[in-house]
Write an enzyme that holds these catalytic residues in place. Structure first.
Site, PDB file in Angstrom:
ATOM      1  N   ASP A 133     -60.802  -0.478   2.138  1.00  0.00           N
ATOM      2  CA  ASP A 133     -60.861   0.621   1.401  1.00  0.00           C
ATOM      3  C   ASP A 133     -59.926   0.534   0.122  1.00  0.00           C
ATOM      4  OD1 ASP A 133     -60.419   3.440   1.122  1.00  0.00           O
ATOM      5  OD2 ASP A 133     -58.819   3.825   2.728  1.00  0.00           O
ATOM      6  N   GLY A 152     -46.369  10.889   1.585  1.00  0.00           N
ATOM      7  CA  GLY A 152     -47.822  11.213   1.560  1.00  0.00           C
ATOM      8  C   GLY A 152     -48.634  10.931   2.714  1.00  0.00           C
ATOM      9  N   LYS A 172     -43.542   4.326   7.721  1.00  0.00           N
ATOM     10  CA  LYS A 172     -44.917   4.658   8.099  1.00  0.00           C
ATOM     11  C   LYS A 172     -45.354   4.871   9.725  1.00  0.00           C
ATOM     12  CE  LYS A 172     -48.045   2.639   5.126  1.00  0.00           C
ATOM     13  NZ  LYS A 172     -48.778   1.639   4.570  1.00  0.00           N
ATOM     14  N   VAL A 213     -46.570   8.616   5.652  1.00  0.00           N
ATOM     15  CA  VAL A 213     -45.279   8.045   5.183  1.00  0.00           C
ATOM     16  C   VAL A 213     -44.207   9.010   4.569  1.00  0.00           C
ATOM     17  CG1 VAL A 213     -44.469   6.407   3.405  1.00  0.00           C
ATOM     18  CG2 VAL A 213     -47.204   6.471   4.227  1.00  0.00           C
ATOM     19  N   LYS A 233     -52.453   7.518   8.452  1.00  0.00           N
ATOM     20  CA  LYS A 233     -51.178   7.532   8.557  1.00  0.00           C
ATOM     21  C   LYS A 233     -50.245   8.587   7.762  1.00  0.00           C
ATOM     22  CE  LYS A 233     -52.379   3.590   7.294  1.00  0.00           C
ATOM     23  NZ  LYS A 233     -52.421   2.274   6.645  1.00  0.00           N
ATOM     24  N   GLY A 268     -52.472  10.252   4.968  1.00  0.00           N
ATOM     25  CA  GLY A 268     -53.895   9.911   4.775  1.00  0.00           C
ATOM     26  C   GLY A 268     -54.564  10.184   5.988  1.00  0.00           C
TER      27      GLY A 268
END
Length: 466
Positions: free
Chosen positions: A219, A85, A107, A92, A90, A87
């Site tokens: 967050d 995934g 990461k 991963v 970052k 964001g």
């Protein structure tokens, strides 16, 4: 070109704070605005390092040394790399590391992410913008090394690639988890969903009382969590904060959310009382408890769960009270005290020892532990009999050897006895109404029992009529 170096986190942090200050970036000088942001991130890291030095005692010299951390050599030998995934800051990836092929999560800064792109559009300095994002990764790794709890993802190592300067390329190596899928969780049995919420409350209790002080997750989103071996873990800490809001009066202590605001007290030391803890708790309520806690829960537990929802939704409970309430629910559930006192249905069943089912496929119920049949968690045979009697399709049930995380057995409910096979140590509980003439189950009469009663010799048991 400098070789990639694997370094311990304190050295990496010192390198970032001293040797590679933002004012020493080679190449074009960053614009003043970007330079100020870089210096702000650096000061944030410095404050965090100071908190750690002040509050976390060094490990005892008698303690065994920690296992060697993974580093750049391990990352370079990674195989089977695939995206997990990404964001705004970052990305991963999943990878298998030599020599045993152990799977980890890697990461790193997301060069194409919104954080870096927005910074480049604003300042036109790619190297400085990459470094700005890398400070977040450094902060997260620092926190992960300083905090230890089953609900926090485990840091396995890190890599600093010296050849990437001035970008300060960093990769952190973490235990691999499965991203949290709320839609899937909503379709799982209540017991699993309750565990997710309990794991979260235990994590929030630790964060409120951590060695670094009260920590808030600024967050706070379901996407910041993963599941590792059935345990909920937070995996993103780059937006975590150990600082509590300063204040002069109570009016300075307003905790704001999109749909609700809360007024807190300003303490004598000039800090908003419990603001970090309560921010975490309300986010847990609105993102997790509301969806996962009440639905399909045992009816007797629902008033307690509703009270937990109301108390956390209004912030009448702190994390201590919330944890105690969850522990009360867990005790009632594990002990079977939640079961209502009512006439038992078990006397309506005949116990057949030494049989097992040849298949788990049969009628389906919701929410089942099996997608192909009806498998539910029960406290004992009494509860299983009540459930079977409430299902029009159910003709018999089997208490399997499988256990849930609470230690409760799983029961298989079926509509047909055609697939019952002699052998094994399980007991089949068959409805008396399902007993009819037909193909006999050829066992010793003493093997067919209900509560203290022997089944007469010569009794035939055939599959129930459809």
């Amino acid at each position: 070109m400098a070789a990639a170096l694997a370094v311990a986190l304190p050295a990496l942090l010192a390198f970032a704070l001293v040797s590679s200050g933002p004012w020493r970036l080679p190449g074009p000088e960053p614009p003043p605005g970007l330079l100020r942001e870089l210096e702000g991130r650096q000061r944030d890291l410095g404050r965090l390092a100071a908190v750690i030095r002040a509050r976390v005692s060094p490990a005892s010299s008698s303690s065994p040394p920690p296992p060697p951390a993974l580093g750049c050599a391990d990352v370079e030998g990674a195989a089977g790399v695939s995206l997990v995934g990404s964001g705004i800051t970052k990305v991963v990836v999943r990878a298998a590391l030599p020599p045993a092929g152990r799977e980890v999560a890697l990461k790193s800064v997301h060069g194409g992410g919104r954080d870096v792109n927005r910074c480049v559009q604003r300042y036109g300095h790619p190297a400085g913008c990459h470094r700005l994002a890398a400070y977040k990764l450094l902060k997260e790794a620092t926190l992960l090394q300083s905090l230890e709890h089953p609900g926090i993802i485990e840091l396995r190592g890190q890599c600093y690639d010296g050849s990437a300067d001035p970008e300060m390329k960093i990769t952190t190596i973490l235990e691999l988890g499965t991203p949290l899928e709320m839609i899937e969780l909503l379709q799982t049995p209540w017991e699993k969903r309750f565990k997710i919420c309990l794991d979260l409350v235990e994590l929030l209790y630790y964060l409120a009382n951590s060695p670094l002080g009260s920590i808030t997750l600024l967050d706070f989103q379901p996407r910041q969590f993963v599941i590792v071996d059935g345990v909920l873990k937070v995996t993103d800490l780059d937006d975590a904060s150990t600082e509590e809001l300063s204040c002069q009066t109570d009016e300075d202590c307003v905790l704001e959310f999109p749909t609700k605001n809360f007024s807190l007290k300003c303490t004598m030391r000039g800090k908003c009382e419990g603001i970090n803890e309560r921010r975490n708790l309300f986010n847990a309520y609105r993102y997790f408890f509301t969806y996962l806690l009440p639905h399909t829960a045992p009816s007797v537990l629902q008033p307690i769960l509703k009270d937990i929802l109301n108390a956390t939704g209004d912030l009448r409970y702190g994390v201590n009270e919330t944890l105690r309430a969850f522990q009360k629910v867990l005790h009632l559930y594990k002990s079977g005290l939640y079961l209502q006192k009512k006439p038992s249905h078990l006397k309506e069943y005949i116990a057949l020892k030494g049989f097992h089912s040849g298949t788990a496929e049969d009628y389906k119920c919701w929410p089942s532990y099996s997608h192909s049949g009806c498998v539910l968690s029960v406290h004992n045979a009494e509860e299983a009999a009540d459930i079977c009697s409430s299902h029009s399709q159910c003709q018999h049930f089997i208490i399997t050897p499988q256990k849930t995380w609470t230690g409760r057995p799983l029961a298989l409910f079926q509509s047909s006895s055609a697939d019952l096979i002699p052998g094994g140590n399980t007991v089949v509980y068959m409805k008396r109404s399902a007993v009819s003439r037909g193909k006999p189950l050829t066992r010793s009469p003493n093997d067919y029992r209900d509560v203290g009663e022997e089944i007469p010799a010569g009794t035939n048991f055939g599959p129930p009529g459809r």
